[in-house]
Design a protein around this motif. Structure first.
Motif, PDB file in Angstrom:
ATOM      1  N   PRO A  46      10.363 -23.162 -11.515  1.00  0.00           N
ATOM      2  CA  PRO A  46       9.617 -24.530 -11.433  1.00  0.00           C
ATOM      3  C   PRO A  46       8.096 -24.291 -11.193  1.00  0.00           C
ATOM      4  CG  PRO A  46      11.341 -24.979 -10.021  1.00  0.00           C
ATOM      5  CD  PRO A  46      11.664 -23.587 -10.399  1.00  0.00           C
ATOM      6  N   ARG A  47       8.120 -23.468  -9.724  1.00  0.00           N
ATOM      7  CA  ARG A  47       6.568 -23.212  -9.393  1.00  0.00           C
ATOM      8  C   ARG A  47       6.616 -21.787  -8.551  1.00  0.00           C
ATOM      9  NH1 ARG A  47       3.713 -27.713  -6.182  1.00  0.00           N
ATOM     10  NH2 ARG A  47       1.930 -26.072  -6.419  1.00  0.00           N
ATOM     11  N   PRO A  48       6.267 -20.704  -9.196  1.00  0.00           N
ATOM     12  CA  PRO A  48       6.260 -19.485  -8.858  1.00  0.00           C
ATOM     13  C   PRO A  48       5.260 -19.313  -7.781  1.00  0.00           C
ATOM     14  CG  PRO A  48       5.386 -19.329 -11.035  1.00  0.00           C
ATOM     15  CD  PRO A  48       5.924 -20.663 -10.782  1.00  0.00           C
ATOM     16  N   ASN A  49       5.584 -18.585  -6.746  1.00  0.00           N
ATOM     17  CA  ASN A  49       4.708 -18.367  -5.668  1.00  0.00           C
ATOM     18  C   ASN A  49       3.652 -17.377  -6.125  1.00  0.00           C
ATOM     19  OD1 ASN A  49       3.336 -17.189  -3.555  1.00  0.00           O
ATOM     20  ND2 ASN A  49       5.083 -18.092  -1.957  1.00  0.00           N
ATOM     21  N   LEU A  50       2.325 -17.852  -6.354  1.00  0.00           N
ATOM     22  CA  LEU A  50       1.178 -16.948  -6.863  1.00  0.00           C
ATOM     23  C   LEU A  50       0.777 -15.988  -5.856  1.00  0.00           C
ATOM     24  CD1 LEU A  50      -0.691 -19.556  -8.910  1.00  0.00           C
ATOM     25  CD2 LEU A  50       1.180 -18.267  -9.694  1.00  0.00           C
ATOM     26  N   THR A  51       0.902 -16.299  -4.448  1.00  0.00           N
ATOM     27  CA  THR A  51       0.420 -15.038  -3.665  1.00  0.00           C
ATOM     28  C   THR A  51       1.385 -13.995  -3.706  1.00  0.00           C
ATOM     29  OG1 THR A  51      -0.423 -16.879  -1.998  1.00  0.00           O
ATOM     30  CG2 THR A  51       0.047 -14.935  -0.969  1.00  0.00           C
ATOM     31  N   HIS A  52       2.568 -14.180  -3.631  1.00  0.00           N
ATOM     32  CA  HIS A  52       3.736 -13.278  -3.689  1.00  0.00           C
ATOM     33  C   HIS A  52       3.282 -12.543  -5.060  1.00  0.00           C
ATOM     34  CE1 HIS A  52       6.706 -15.497  -1.086  1.00  0.00           C
ATOM     35  NE2 HIS A  52       5.634 -14.956  -0.275  1.00  0.00           N
ATOM     36  N   LEU A  53       3.130 -13.123  -6.319  1.00  0.00           N
ATOM     37  CA  LEU A  53       3.138 -12.443  -7.528  1.00  0.00           C
ATOM     38  C   LEU A  53       1.828 -11.271  -7.424  1.00  0.00           C
ATOM     39  CD1 LEU A  53       3.664 -15.194 -10.277  1.00  0.00           C
ATOM     40  CD2 LEU A  53       4.970 -13.323  -9.655  1.00  0.00           C
ATOM     41  N   ALA A  54       0.665 -12.021  -6.778  1.00  0.00           N
ATOM     42  CA  ALA A  54      -0.336 -11.108  -6.627  1.00  0.00           C
ATOM     43  C   ALA A  54      -0.262  -9.841  -5.832  1.00  0.00           C
ATOM     44  CB  ALA A  54      -1.664 -11.844  -6.165  1.00  0.00           C
ATOM     45  N   ARG A  55       0.436 -10.079  -4.574  1.00  0.00           N
ATOM     46  CA  ARG A  55       0.714  -9.126  -3.772  1.00  0.00           C
ATOM     47  C   ARG A  55       1.568  -8.064  -4.458  1.00  0.00           C
ATOM     48  NH1 ARG A  55       3.314 -11.584   0.553  1.00  0.00           N
ATOM     49  NH2 ARG A  55       1.405 -12.020   1.353  1.00  0.00           N
ATOM     50  N   ALA A  56       2.650  -8.364  -5.169  1.00  0.00           N
ATOM     51  CA  ALA A  56       3.568  -7.543  -6.111  1.00  0.00           C
ATOM     52  C   ALA A  56       2.678  -6.624  -6.679  1.00  0.00           C
ATOM     53  CB  ALA A  56       4.692  -8.179  -6.336  1.00  0.00           C
ATOM     54  N   ILE A  57       1.800  -7.219  -7.526  1.00  0.00           N
ATOM     55  CA  ILE A  57       1.210  -6.391  -8.674  1.00  0.00           C
ATOM     56  C   ILE A  57      -0.012  -5.545  -7.967  1.00  0.00           C
ATOM     57  CG2 ILE A  57      -0.677  -6.621 -10.430  1.00  0.00           C
ATOM     58  CD1 ILE A  57       0.677  -9.532 -11.358  1.00  0.00           C
ATOM     59  N   LYS A  58      -0.525  -5.901  -7.003  1.00  0.00           N
ATOM     60  CA  LYS A  58      -1.501  -5.101  -6.203  1.00  0.00           C
ATOM     61  C   LYS A  58      -0.704  -3.775  -5.614  1.00  0.00           C
ATOM     62  CE  LYS A  58      -3.386  -4.651  -1.705  1.00  0.00           C
ATOM     63  NZ  LYS A  58      -4.074  -3.237  -1.892  1.00  0.00           N
ATOM     64  N   LYS A  59       0.454  -4.321  -4.976  1.00  0.00           N
ATOM     65  CA  LYS A  59       1.057  -3.060  -4.468  1.00  0.00           C
ATOM     66  C   LYS A  59       1.575  -1.990  -5.410  1.00  0.00           C
ATOM     67  CE  LYS A  59       2.903  -4.913  -0.241  1.00  0.00           C
ATOM     68  NZ  LYS A  59       4.002  -5.161   0.726  1.00  0.00           N
ATOM     69  N   GLU A  60       2.313  -2.630  -6.647  1.00  0.00           N
ATOM     70  CA  GLU A  60       2.590  -1.716  -7.851  1.00  0.00           C
ATOM     71  C   GLU A  60       1.413  -0.826  -7.995  1.00  0.00           C
ATOM     72  OE1 GLU A  60       4.451  -0.107 -10.918  1.00  0.00           O
ATOM     73  OE2 GLU A  60       5.416  -1.349  -9.265  1.00  0.00           O
ATOM     74  N   PHE A  61       0.127  -1.369  -8.388  1.00  0.00           N
ATOM     75  CA  PHE A  61      -0.942  -0.697  -8.681  1.00  0.00           C
ATOM     76  C   PHE A  61      -1.606   0.295  -7.598  1.00  0.00           C
ATOM     77  CE2 PHE A  61      -0.738  -2.603 -12.521  1.00  0.00           C
ATOM     78  CZ  PHE A  61      -1.755  -2.006 -13.497  1.00  0.00           C
ATOM     79  N   ASP A  62      -1.478  -0.200  -6.141  1.00  0.00           N
ATOM     80  CA  ASP A  62      -1.633   0.754  -5.253  1.00  0.00           C
ATOM     81  C   ASP A  62      -0.915   2.127  -5.206  1.00  0.00           C
ATOM     82  OD1 ASP A  62      -3.735  -0.706  -4.103  1.00  0.00           O
ATOM     83  OD2 ASP A  62      -2.805  -1.570  -2.628  1.00  0.00           O
ATOM     84  N   SER A  63       0.244   1.644  -5.319  1.00  0.00           N
ATOM     85  CA  SER A  63       1.313   2.896  -5.408  1.00  0.00           C
ATOM     86  C   SER A  63       1.132   3.827  -6.633  1.00  0.00           C
ATOM     87  CB  SER A  63       2.879   2.473  -5.112  1.00  0.00           C
ATOM     88  OG  SER A  63       3.196   1.830  -6.528  1.00  0.00           O
ATOM     89  N   ALA A  64       1.009   3.314  -7.882  1.00  0.00           N
ATOM     90  CA  ALA A  64       0.821   4.073  -9.058  1.00  0.00           C
ATOM     91  C   ALA A  64      -0.425   4.739  -9.294  1.00  0.00           C
ATOM     92  CB  ALA A  64       0.939   3.214 -10.214  1.00  0.00           C
ATOM     93  N   TYR A  65      -1.466   3.920  -8.789  1.00  0.00           N
ATOM     94  CA  TYR A  65      -2.986   4.684  -9.157  1.00  0.00           C
ATOM     95  C   TYR A  65      -3.816   4.711  -7.792  1.00  0.00           C
ATOM     96  CZ  TYR A  65      -1.176   3.105 -13.877  1.00  0.00           C
ATOM     97  OH  TYR A  65      -0.688   2.909 -14.717  1.00  0.00           O
ATOM     98  N   GLY A  66      -3.323   4.671  -6.633  1.00  0.00           N
ATOM     99  CA  GLY A  66      -4.083   4.703  -5.558  1.00  0.00           C
ATOM    100  C   GLY A  66      -4.464   3.549  -4.582  1.00  0.00           C
ATOM    101  N   PRO A  67      -5.274   3.652  -3.642  1.00  0.00           N
ATOM    102  CA  PRO A  67      -5.385   2.391  -2.868  1.00  0.00           C
ATOM    103  C   PRO A  67      -6.594   1.629  -3.517  1.00  0.00           C
ATOM    104  CG  PRO A  67      -6.123   4.308  -1.537  1.00  0.00           C
ATOM    105  CD  PRO A  67      -5.495   4.690  -2.822  1.00  0.00           C
ATOM    106  N   ALA A  68      -6.824   0.384  -2.704  1.00  0.00           N
ATOM    107  CA  ALA A  68      -7.870  -0.596  -2.888  1.00  0.00           C
ATOM    108  C   ALA A  68      -7.709  -1.392  -4.390  1.00  0.00           C
ATOM    109  CB  ALA A  68      -9.323   0.321  -3.013  1.00  0.00           C
ATOM    110  N   TRP A  69      -6.768  -1.826  -4.796  1.00  0.00           N
ATOM    111  CA  TRP A  69      -6.378  -2.714  -5.899  1.00  0.00           C
ATOM    112  C   TRP A  69      -6.466  -4.247  -5.265  1.00  0.00           C
ATOM    113  CZ3 TRP A  69      -6.577  -1.812 -10.910  1.00  0.00           C
ATOM    114  CH2 TRP A  69      -6.760  -0.285 -11.379  1.00  0.00           C
ATOM    115  N   HIS A  70      -6.979  -5.208  -5.976  1.00  0.00           N
ATOM    116  CA  HIS A  70      -6.951  -6.468  -5.652  1.00  0.00           C
ATOM    117  C   HIS A  70      -6.534  -7.170  -6.800  1.00  0.00           C
ATOM    118  CE1 HIS A  70      -9.982  -4.956  -2.579  1.00  0.00           C
ATOM    119  NE2 HIS A  70     -10.348  -4.346  -3.341  1.00  0.00           N
ATOM    120  N   CYS A  71      -5.979  -8.382  -6.412  1.00  0.00           N
ATOM    121  CA  CYS A  71      -5.147  -9.150  -7.565  1.00  0.00           C
ATOM    122  C   CYS A  71      -5.447 -10.678  -7.280  1.00  0.00           C
ATOM    123  CB  CYS A  71      -3.733  -8.815  -7.629  1.00  0.00           C
ATOM    124  SG  CYS A  71      -3.265  -9.598  -9.099  1.00  0.00           S
ATOM    125  N   VAL A  72      -5.762 -11.367  -8.255  1.00  0.00           N
ATOM    126  CA  VAL A  72      -6.383 -12.737  -8.005  1.00  0.00           C
ATOM    127  C   VAL A  72      -5.534 -13.378  -9.224  1.00  0.00           C
ATOM    128  CG1 VAL A  72      -7.814 -14.853  -7.933  1.00  0.00           C
ATOM    129  CG2 VAL A  72      -8.681 -12.332  -7.191  1.00  0.00           C
TER     130      VAL A  72
END
Length: 145
Positions: free
Chosen positions: A74-100
């Motif tokens: 019904p309503r996905p938690n956008l904060t959790h989604l952004a955090r998960a994408i950020k963490k995925e890219f931090d681990s795959a391509y190095g730190p300092a990714w931001h997701c909105v």
């Protein structure tokens, strides 16, 4: 005459498709862009703007779609989604990714070369970008940490 026509055709092709990835000199073929477009269509994603290698764009689109599909419906938690994408890219391509992620937001960001993508999935817009990080190893003269 034949050489000038083939040269003209190559120049036309270069105007139609970008010839280089912005942050490097690696050539990208027109077929890679077609493949990315096909992937975007299959995932129901609309790519808005990008300064990112095609393989990373594909990773962002697939990861975002997978996370959104697995989120509560019904309503996905956008904060959790952004955090998960950020963490995925931090681990795959190095730190300092931001997701909105949101349905209505404005932004103006400075990003590292080759580290920016903006796209939408269904009614959500996703902005993913990387910034440079400088490690502070010692106190500089006249400055305090």
């Amino acid at each position: 005459m034949e050489n000038s026509q083939s040269l003209k055709g190559k120049q036309e092709l270069k105007r139609s498709f970008p010839s280089k990835i912005r942050h490097g000199t690696k050539e990208k073929s027109p077929m890679e862009g077609v493949k990315l477009a096909a992937i975007a269509i299959s995932l129901n994603v609309r790519l808005r703007s990008s300064d990112m290698p095609i393989c990373m764009q594909e990773h962002a689109l697939r990861c975002s779609r997978q996370l959104l599909d697995s989120a509560p419906k019904p309503r996905p938690n956008l904060t959790h989604l952004a955090r998960a994408i950020k963490k995925e890219f931090d681990s795959a391509y190095g730190p300092a990714w931001h997701c909105v992620i949101g349905t209505s937001f404005g932004s103006f960001v400075t990003h590292s070369a080759g580290g920016f993508v903006y796209f939408s999935i269904d009614s959500l817009s996703i902005l993913l970008f990387k910034t440079e990080v400088e490690l502070v190893t010692e106190e500089k003269e006249g400055q305090r940490l």
